[in-house]
Design a protein around this motif. Structure first.
Motif, PDB file in Angstrom:
ATOM      1  N   PRO A  55     -12.265   1.241  -6.876  1.00  0.00           N
ATOM      2  CA  PRO A  55     -11.273   0.866  -7.905  1.00  0.00           C
ATOM      3  C   PRO A  55     -11.908   0.602  -9.258  1.00  0.00           C
ATOM      4  N   TRP A 182      -6.956  -2.408  -6.999  1.00  0.00           N
ATOM      5  CA  TRP A 182      -6.145  -1.193  -6.905  1.00  0.00           C
ATOM      6  C   TRP A 182      -4.870  -1.297  -7.711  1.00  0.00           C
ATOM      7  N   GLN A 183      -4.314  -2.531  -7.721  1.00  0.00           N
ATOM      8  CA  GLN A 183      -3.078  -2.739  -8.468  1.00  0.00           C
ATOM      9  C   GLN A 183      -3.260  -2.346  -9.945  1.00  0.00           C
ATOM     10  N   GLN A 184      -4.418  -2.752 -10.514  1.00  0.00           N
ATOM     11  CA  GLN A 184      -4.658  -2.424 -11.919  1.00  0.00           C
ATOM     12  C   GLN A 184      -4.927  -0.938 -12.109  1.00  0.00           C
ATOM     13  N   VAL A 185      -5.599  -0.351 -11.109  1.00  0.00           N
ATOM     14  CA  VAL A 185      -5.837   1.088 -11.187  1.00  0.00           C
ATOM     15  C   VAL A 185      -4.501   1.817 -11.282  1.00  0.00           C
ATOM     16  N   ALA A 186      -3.550   1.401 -10.438  1.00  0.00           N
ATOM     17  CA  ALA A 186      -2.230   2.049 -10.440  1.00  0.00           C
ATOM     18  C   ALA A 186      -1.543   1.851 -11.789  1.00  0.00           C
ATOM     19  N   LEU A 187      -1.636   0.632 -12.302  1.00  0.00           N
ATOM     20  CA  LEU A 187      -0.990   0.329 -13.586  1.00  0.00           C
ATOM     21  C   LEU A 187      -1.541   1.212 -14.706  1.00  0.00           C
ATOM     22  N   ALA A 189      -3.257   3.975 -14.394  1.00  0.00           N
ATOM     23  CA  ALA A 189      -2.967   5.389 -14.143  1.00  0.00           C
ATOM     24  C   ALA A 189      -1.566   5.712 -14.655  1.00  0.00           C
ATOM     25  N   GLY A 190      -0.641   4.797 -14.424  1.00  0.00           N
ATOM     26  CA  GLY A 190       0.718   4.983 -14.935  1.00  0.00           C
ATOM     27  C   GLY A 190       0.719   5.071 -16.442  1.00  0.00           C
TER      28      GLY A 190
END
Lengths: 325, 258
Positions: A55, A182-187, A189-190
């Motif tokens: 991540p 991972w949560q920040q990675v998703a954010l 990436a969005g």
């Protein structure tokens, strides 16, 4: 420029990410990494790869791509190769959000505050400078004013809080991916998709827009409207990036420059290459930042320390005039 | 093709009127020169015709459509412009510059395709500067730049070509070269051309018709030799001059400022 060097740049983030997986306090064998990536549970190695290193590497890459991509876009929008993605006060706003969070309201999540004030700063600059209007200069000046205001407020918070909190603020301001999840990675990436997706789709028009409003309009581009759209989406993406990573300087200014020097200013090539280059550069810088000493060196320091001399070197060797005005 | 109906223009509501009721029409295929002293409203008129500025009163139509109300893309399909000088913040090469002429033909979310590249190549060839395609725009001479900008305007494939003092930074040979090229291409492609010029001799040599602008209004309008006369040069430019005829060609010999 040959296809080979183009593909090398585009693929470089993957290579950098793969290499970075092996760097760190805990030594990993290729087998262990492979096992972790393919989902074979293998004790602490899996956790190190999947929960810590991967991540963090992805976050660094995404933030690098956003900063370099936005920098490229805003340099074209403002017709100035010295513009960076923080030109409209994003970083000063985010810094103030962070300072308020650490100093006074630790209950609120830091990224939220950072994002809120970053967006607020940009909105203020846009309203002050009249984003759809004809003068880019007033917009830049509005950005300077807003930045100065928020920087003063940050200093005010700094002198008010106790030394420990002061240290946290200072550390945050220099940027770090240490708390990547991972949560920040998703954010992020969005944010990359929403913020840089439209820019990538419109990137050929950046060429016409960079000629100035009059010429862009004469060629058939609604210059004011396009500029408003590009500024909005890129600065929002930058605000999200800054809210999770702090202020990683230099990337958004330097990477577009370097890529332009080597591959020329046509945004069809420049934008994707700058994004790939930004991702690679920040992954590499973060890998150095976490392995240079026993303690975490803020990644913003590494980008500046590594970037400045490299930049000077390339400037001196680069084809004359190819990189700027 | 171009119809300018009683156009008035002022920069600020209380400011002086720069154009005071300009009225003329240009037929398809005509090559018209706009002459007038500094400050007479030439550039303002050019900007009103290109749709860049909106007249305070009156209107400009191209092929029946009011240009000021058109979206930029539609306007670019009708009118292509060449400015006096070109500053670029980034170091594009010539082909990239000419390709930008295709902007109005390319969808917002796409990049130029084979047809656009072909149009750019044809435009470069027709202007006679194909050899410059790979050069960097910034390192061209003034004359070469102007030829490239003419090529870009051709790539735009609009029926109307506007040139705002296209020769003001050029040496004698390049002035002739640019206007010769414009003239020849206008005939080949059937373009309607409106160009503002400083030099009455260039207007005599390259325009079918001359509009002489004075003080925000049309002072004289007609075939070049009938407009560029000693009397008009004296009243409009404040120049004592003689118009001589040599081997069927007219030329202005300026004596002194009055």
């Amino acid at each position: 420029m040959s296809r080979l060097s183009l593909s090398l740049v585009v693929l470089s983030p993957l290579a950098a990410a793969a290499a970075a997986l092996f760097v760190g306090a805990y030594g990993l064998t290729p087998q262990a990494v492979w096992a972790a990536l393919t989902g074979v549970p293998a004790g602490p190695e899996s956790s190190i790869v999947l929960d810590i290193r991967l991540p963090r590497i992805l976050l660094a890459g995404l933030v690098g791509a956003i900063l370099a991509g936005s920098g490229t876009c805003l340099q074209a929008v403002f017709r100035n190769p010295l513009v960076d993605p923080f030109i409209l006060g994003v970083s000063a706003g985010a810094a103030f959000g962070c300072a308020v969070g650490i100093g006074f309201v630790p209950a609120l999540p830091l990224p939220f505050l950072a994002f809120f004030f970053a967006a607020l700063a940009v909105a203020a600059a846009c309203v002050l400078g009249g984003v759809g209007g004809d003068s880019r200069l007033t917009l830049v000046l509005a950005g300077v004013v807003v930045s100065a205001l928020f920087t003063a407020l940050v200093s005010l918070v700094k002198v008010m809080v106790d030394p420990q909190r002061l240290q946290s603020i200072v550390f945050w301001l220099m940027g770090s991916f240490a708390l990547a999840r991972w949560q920040q990675v998703a954010l992020v990436a969005g944010a990359l998709v929403v913020g840089l997706g439209p820019v990538l789709a419109l990137r050929w028009r950046l060429n016409a827009l960079s000629l100035g409003d009059d010429e862009a309009r004469a060629l058939g581009v609604e210059a004011g409207r396009l500029r408003f759209l590009l500024i909005t989406v890129t600065t929002l993406a930058v605000a999200v990036a800054v809210s999770v990573s702090g202020i990683v300087g230099w990337v958004g200014l330097m990477v577009p420059h370097l890529v332009r020097m080597v591959f020329g200013p046509d945004h069809r090539r420049l934008l994707p290459l700058a994004m790939a280059g930004g991702a690679t550069f920040v992954i590499a810088a973060d890998t150095v930042a976490r392995s240079l000493a026993n303690w975490e060196v803020p990644v913003g320091i590494v980008t500046a320390l590594a970037g400045a001399p490299f930049f000077v070197l390339l400037l001196r060797r680069g084809r004359k005039g190819r990189w700027g005005a | 093709m171009i119809r300018v109906s009683d156009v008035r223009f002022r920069h600020a509501a209380a400011g002086p009127e720069v154009l005071r009721g300009v009225d003329f029409a240009i037929a398809p295929g005509e090559v018209v020169a706009l002459l007038g002293p500094n400050g007479c409203g030439k550039t303002t008129l050019m900007r009103c015709v290109s749709g860049q500025w909106r007249p305070t009163a009156g209107q400009v139509t191209v092929a029946g459509h009011a240009v000021a109300n058109q979206p930029a893309r539609r306007r670019a399909l009708m009118v292509a412009s060449v400015a006096q000088d070109h500053e670029m913040s980034f170091d594009y090469d010539v082909f990239e510059v000419v390709l930008m002429g295709r902007t109005a033909h390319v969808g917002a979310f796409s990049a130029p395709g084979r047809r656009d590249r072909q149009a750019a190549e044809e435009a470069l060839a027709q202007v006679g500067v194909s050899a410059l395609a790979a050069r960097r725009f910034a390192e061209l001479s003034g004359g070469e730049r102007q030829m490239v900008m003419v090529a870009r305007a051709l790539a735009q494939a609009a029926p109307v070509l506007l040139l705002d003092e296209p020769t003001s930074h050029l040496d004698l040979r390049n002035q002739l070269l640019v206007l010769q090229t414009v003239r020849a291409i206008a005939a080949q492609r059937g373009l309607t051309v409106l160009m503002s010029l400083h030099d009455p001799n260039l207007a005599l040599a390259f325009a079918d018709r001359v509009l002489m602008l004075a003080d925000g209004g049309v002072h004289a309008d007609g075939p070049a030799p009938q407009v560029v006369t000693a009397a008009n040069l004296a009243t409009v430019f404040g120049v004592e001059a003689e118009v001589v005829e040599l081997a069927g060609r007219h030329a202005v010999v300026a004596r002194r400022a009055i």
